[in-house]
Design a protein around this motif. Sequence first.
Motif, short mmCIF file in Angstrom:
data_model
loop_
_atom_site.label_atom_id
_atom_site.label_comp_id
_atom_site.label_asym_id
_atom_site.label_seq_id
_atom_site.Cartn_x
_atom_site.Cartn_y
_atom_site.Cartn_z
N PRO A 1 0.83 -1.21 0.00
CA PRO A 1 0.00 0.00 0.00
C PRO A 1 0.86 1.26 0.00
O PRO A 1 1.86 1.33 0.71
CB PRO A 1 -0.80 -0.12 1.30
CG PRO A 1 -0.80 -1.58 1.61
CD PRO A 1 0.53 -2.09 1.14
N ILE A 2 0.46 2.23 -0.83
CA ILE A 2 1.24 3.46 -0.97
C ILE A 2 0.53 4.61 -0.25
O ILE A 2 -0.59 4.97 -0.61
CB ILE A 2 1.41 3.81 -2.46
CG1 ILE A 2 2.08 2.65 -3.21
CG2 ILE A 2 2.24 5.09 -2.61
CD1 ILE A 2 2.06 2.83 -4.71
N PRO A 3 1.17 5.19 0.77
CA PRO A 3 0.58 6.36 1.44
C PRO A 3 0.49 7.53 0.45
O PRO A 3 1.27 7.57 -0.52
CB PRO A 3 1.56 6.66 2.57
CG PRO A 3 2.37 5.39 2.74
CD PRO A 3 2.44 4.79 1.37
N PRO A 4 -0.37 8.52 0.65
CA PRO A 4 -1.29 8.61 1.79
C PRO A 4 -2.62 7.90 1.58
O PRO A 4 -3.35 7.65 2.52
CB PRO A 4 -1.52 10.13 1.89
CG PRO A 4 -1.42 10.60 0.47
CD PRO A 4 -0.37 9.74 -0.19
N SER A 5 -2.94 7.53 0.34
CA SER A 5 -4.24 6.92 0.07
C SER A 5 -4.22 5.41 0.27
O SER A 5 -5.27 4.76 0.31
CB SER A 5 -4.69 7.22 -1.36
OG SER A 5 -3.72 6.78 -2.30
N ASN A 6 -3.00 4.83 0.38
CA ASN A 6 -2.83 3.40 0.62
C ASN A 6 -3.39 2.50 -0.47
O ASN A 6 -3.76 1.36 -0.21
CB ASN A 6 -3.42 3.00 1.98
CG ASN A 6 -2.60 3.54 3.14
OD1 ASN A 6 -1.38 3.56 3.08
ND2 ASN A 6 -3.27 4.00 4.17
N GLU A 7 -3.40 3.03 -1.71
CA GLU A 7 -3.78 2.15 -2.81
C GLU A 7 -2.63 1.20 -3.09
O GLU A 7 -1.46 1.51 -2.83
CB GLU A 7 -4.15 2.94 -4.08
CG GLU A 7 -2.97 3.40 -4.92
CD GLU A 7 -2.45 4.76 -4.53
OE1 GLU A 7 -1.60 5.32 -5.25
OE2 GLU A 7 -2.91 5.28 -3.49
N ARG A 8 -2.96 0.02 -3.62
CA ARG A 8 -1.95 -0.99 -3.94
C ARG A 8 -2.00 -1.25 -5.43
O ARG A 8 -3.04 -1.64 -5.96
CB ARG A 8 -2.23 -2.27 -3.15
CG ARG A 8 -1.24 -3.40 -3.40
CD ARG A 8 -1.60 -4.60 -2.53
NE ARG A 8 -0.78 -5.76 -2.88
CZ ARG A 8 -1.09 -6.62 -3.85
NH1 ARG A 8 -2.18 -6.44 -4.58
NH2 ARG A 8 -0.31 -7.66 -4.09
#
Length: 279
Positions: free
Chosen positions: A246-253
């Motif tokens: 997951p990629i901050p800040p939205s935590n989409e993967r």
Amino acid sequence: MQLSGTLAKVKESGAITLGVREAAGLSYTLGNGKYTGFHTEMGEIVLRDIQKSLGMPKLDIKYQPVTSQNRIPLVMNGTIDIECGSTTNNRTRQRDVAFAVTTFVEEQSIAVKLSSGITSIKELNGRTVAGTLGTMSLAQLRRHPRAVGVDFKELSGKDHSDSFGLLEMGRADAFVMDSSILARFISRSANPAGYKILADTFAHEPIACMLRKDDAAFKKMVDDSIKRQIADGSLWLLYDKWFMKPIPPSNERVGLPLSASTQSAWSSPNDKPMEDYTN
């Protein structure tokens, strides 16, 4: 050490300009002049390695956003010193610029909405396909053997965000582009589950940082840093960070596993152009 070219410029000025993208799978903006992504972060590591090699206590990294249309001229005229966005290394471009060793082998593919029912290149017949100005994706699709006899209408977005918007709004039935870019835009869309990337890929493109021609000392330092990152495993960890977690800040993967083609390029670092790859 007697310095020349880019290294002399960097040592004298205390600064270096990194070309980045605002909306690409490997490099993009967070807004407010901040840029990130797999290739951007890797490029920053390269520049810190160069800073150490030159014995500089401080190096000011300046960021210059580029587009598909202006990235090569901006390298050639000295506006940027190195571009780590999402540029394909091919023989035509090698006439004007140089490339570091390959850091990502891109697969060209096609994103569609699940509701379209499209599962292959052949099913694009009679449909509208979006591409991005200044890229080769639509032309490559046209030339591919599996597209023979497939008649589709073309629409071009001014950038990747615009092109994905054509698909999102229903003006296009498909968006043809690098798999990493497609995966990134789908993961950040309002309905990621409503899209898919076709398994019907049609090209392999070596992506590399772009440099000015005839600057062997600078290219060697860039290449040495990338080879070091591969050898010590840090580039593998960086890929995992940007594509599998997951990629901050939205935590989409994004969910794009490291391909066999990229693994092969890393196991034997080289700056071969696209034409040397079998598609």
